[in-house]
Scaffold this active site. Structure first.
Site, mmCIF file in Angstrom:
data_model
loop_
_atom_site.group_PDB
_atom_site.id
_atom_site.type_symbol
_atom_site.label_atom_id
_atom_site.label_comp_id
_atom_site.label_asym_id
_atom_site.label_seq_id
_atom_site.Cartn_x
_atom_site.Cartn_y
_atom_site.Cartn_z
ATOM 1 N N SER A 1 75.998 68.257 55.101
ATOM 2 C CA SER A 1 74.954 69.306 55.136
ATOM 3 C C SER A 1 75.563 70.675 55.446
ATOM 4 O O SER A 1 75.096 71.695 54.917
ATOM 5 C CB SER A 1 73.842 68.958 56.130
ATOM 6 O OG SER A 1 74.284 69.067 57.458
ATOM 7 N N HIS B 1 81.673 72.064 65.876
ATOM 8 C CA HIS B 1 81.512 70.964 66.824
ATOM 9 C C HIS B 1 80.116 71.072 67.446
ATOM 10 O O HIS B 1 79.703 72.176 67.832
ATOM 11 C CB HIS B 1 82.598 71.046 67.906
ATOM 12 C CG HIS B 1 82.554 69.888 68.845
ATOM 13 N ND1 HIS B 1 82.993 68.628 68.475
ATOM 14 C CD2 HIS B 1 82.087 69.776 70.105
ATOM 15 C CE1 HIS B 1 82.801 67.797 69.499
ATOM 16 N NE2 HIS B 1 82.263 68.467 70.500
ATOM 17 N N LEU C 1 92.364 69.216 71.004
ATOM 18 C CA LEU C 1 91.134 68.590 70.518
ATOM 19 C C LEU C 1 89.960 69.526 70.789
ATOM 20 O O LEU C 1 89.602 69.759 71.948
ATOM 21 C CB LEU C 1 90.912 67.236 71.225
ATOM 22 C CG LEU C 1 89.580 66.548 70.907
ATOM 23 C CD1 LEU C 1 89.519 66.124 69.447
ATOM 24 C CD2 LEU C 1 89.349 65.362 71.826
ATOM 25 N N ASP C 2 89.395 70.083 69.737
ATOM 26 C CA ASP C 2 88.213 70.960 69.833
ATOM 27 C C ASP C 2 88.459 72.140 70.770
ATOM 28 O O ASP C 2 87.525 72.616 71.424
ATOM 29 C CB ASP C 2 86.977 70.157 70.299
ATOM 30 C CG ASP C 2 86.610 69.055 69.316
ATOM 31 O OD1 ASP C 2 86.808 69.249 68.111
ATOM 32 O OD2 ASP C 2 86.123 68.001 69.762
ATOM 33 N N GLU D 1 73.536 74.743 63.246
ATOM 34 C CA GLU D 1 74.928 74.677 62.768
ATOM 35 C C GLU D 1 75.128 75.434 61.458
ATOM 36 O O GLU D 1 76.120 76.153 61.282
ATOM 37 C CB GLU D 1 75.355 73.215 62.566
ATOM 38 C CG GLU D 1 75.576 72.461 63.862
ATOM 39 C CD GLU D 1 76.196 71.087 63.636
ATOM 40 O OE1 GLU D 1 76.961 70.924 62.672
ATOM 41 O OE2 GLU D 1 75.906 70.180 64.445
HETATM 42 C C1 GAR Z 1 77.887 67.941 62.339
HETATM 43 O O1 GAR Z 1 76.898 67.751 63.330
HETATM 44 C C2 GAR Z 1 79.162 68.472 62.966
HETATM 45 O O2 GAR Z 1 78.945 69.342 64.039
HETATM 46 C C3 GAR Z 1 79.796 67.189 63.440
HETATM 47 O O3 GAR Z 1 79.574 66.276 62.392
HETATM 48 C C4 GAR Z 1 78.340 66.604 61.755
HETATM 49 C C5 GAR Z 1 78.568 66.692 60.269
HETATM 50 O O4 GAR Z 1 77.355 66.859 59.588
HETATM 51 N N1 GAR Z 1 81.194 67.356 63.702
HETATM 52 C C6 GAR Z 1 81.832 66.775 64.715
HETATM 53 O O5 GAR Z 1 81.285 66.034 65.502
HETATM 54 C C7 GAR Z 1 83.302 67.135 64.808
HETATM 55 N N2 GAR Z 1 83.850 66.670 66.029
HETATM 56 P P1 GAR Z 1 77.324 67.253 58.063
HETATM 57 O O6 GAR Z 1 78.216 66.220 57.338
HETATM 58 O O7 GAR Z 1 75.894 67.096 57.651
HETATM 59 O O8 GAR Z 1 77.836 68.646 57.918
#
Ligand code: GAR
Length: 202
Positions: free
Chosen positions: A13, A109, A144-145, A174
Site C-alpha cells: 500500500s 517503520h 536496526l531502524d 504512513e
Molecule cells: C507498513 O505498516 C510498514 O510501516 C511496515 O510494513 C507495512 C507494509 O505495508 N514496515 C515495517 O514494519 C518495517 N519494519 P504495505 O506493504 O501496505 O506498504
C-alpha cells in the site's frame, strides 16, 4: 525527475501511494522498478498490472544473504535509482548494501522511533501502554531502524485498541508521511550527524 526503486515484501500500500503521487505529479519522481523477496507479494502483482518492471527474488533460494543481495543490487544497478525506497521490505540489509547506496535508502517503520524498533511495532506500542503512536520515515544506516529521521506523524492510541486496530490507524498516516519524505529528499538535503536538513522547505 528522480528515479525510485521500491523494495517490498507484501501488500504494497505504501508503494501504491508513492506511485499515485508520481502519477499525479505530487512527486517529481517515477518508480523505475519494484523488487521483492516474496514471489507471492501482492505489491509485485500490482506493479506488474501497472506496467512497472517488477522482480521477485526469493531469499530462500539463495545460499546466503550476500548471494541474495548481490542479485538485488545487480537489478538496482540496471535501473539506476536515485533512491531505494523500502516499503514493508522485511529483510535486514547488510552493511555492504547500505554502503553501496549511502544516504539514498529510505524506510518506513510503524512506530515513533526510537521507540519500538524491530518486528510487531504496533503490538509493542499497545503492550507498553503508550498514548501516542505513529510512523517514522528515515534514512537507512547499519543499525536496526536507527537511521536519521526524515518525517514522523502521530496517531492516538485509544483505550481497548488491538494491535491490528492501531496498525490500521498508523497506516492511514504512513502513505502521506512517505510521500512527504520523498518530496523533501527530491528537493535536496544534507545529513548533519543524526539530523537531515532539507534544502527546499517545506
Ligand atoms: C507498513 O505498516 C510498514 O510501516 C511496515 O510494513 C507495512 C507494509 O505495508 N514496515 C515495517 O514494519 C518495517 N519494519 P504495505 O506493504 O501496505 O506498504
Amino acid at each position: 525527475m528522480k528515479r525510485l526503486a521500491v523494495l517490498l515484501s507484501g501488500r504494497g500500500s505504501n508503494f501504491l501511494a508513492i506511485h499515485d503521487a508520481c502519477v499525479s505529479k505530487a512527486l517529481p519522481a517515477e518508480i523505475v522498478c519494484v523488487i521483492s523477496n516474496k514471489v507471492d507479494a501482492r505489491g509485485v502483482e500490482k506493479a506488474r498490472e501497472l506496467g512497472i518492471p517488477a522482480f521477485a527474488f526469493d531469499h530462500k533460494q539463495y545460499p546466503n544473504r550476500a548471494a541474495h543481495e548481490a542479485e538485488v543490487i545487480a537489478t538496482l544497478e540496471l535501473h539506476r535509482p536515485d533512491f531505494v525506497i523500502l516499503a514493508g521490505y522485511m529483510r535486514l540489509l547488510s552493511s555492504a548494501f547500505v554502503a553501496r547506496f549511502r544516504h539514498r535508502i529510505t524506510n518506513i517503520h510503524p512506530s515513533l522511533l526510537p521507540s519500538f524498533p524491530g518486528v510487531d511495532a504496533q503490538k509493542q506500542a499497545v503492550e507498553y501502554g503508550v498514548k501516542i503512536a505513529g510512523c517514522t520515515v528515515h534514512l537507512v544506516d547499519e543499525s536496526l531502524d536507527g537511521g536519521p529521521i526524515l518525517v514522523q506523524r502521530t496517531v492516538p492510541v485509544l483505550d481497548g485498541d488491538t494491535p491490528d486496530e492501531l496498525a490500521a490507524r498508523i497506516l492511514g498516516e504512513e502513505h502521506g508521511a512517505y510521500v512527504e519524505a520523498i518530496r523533501k529528499l527530491c528537493g535536496g538535503f544534507r545529513v548533519e550527524g543524526r539530523r537531515v536538513v532539507f534544502l527546499l522547505e517545506p
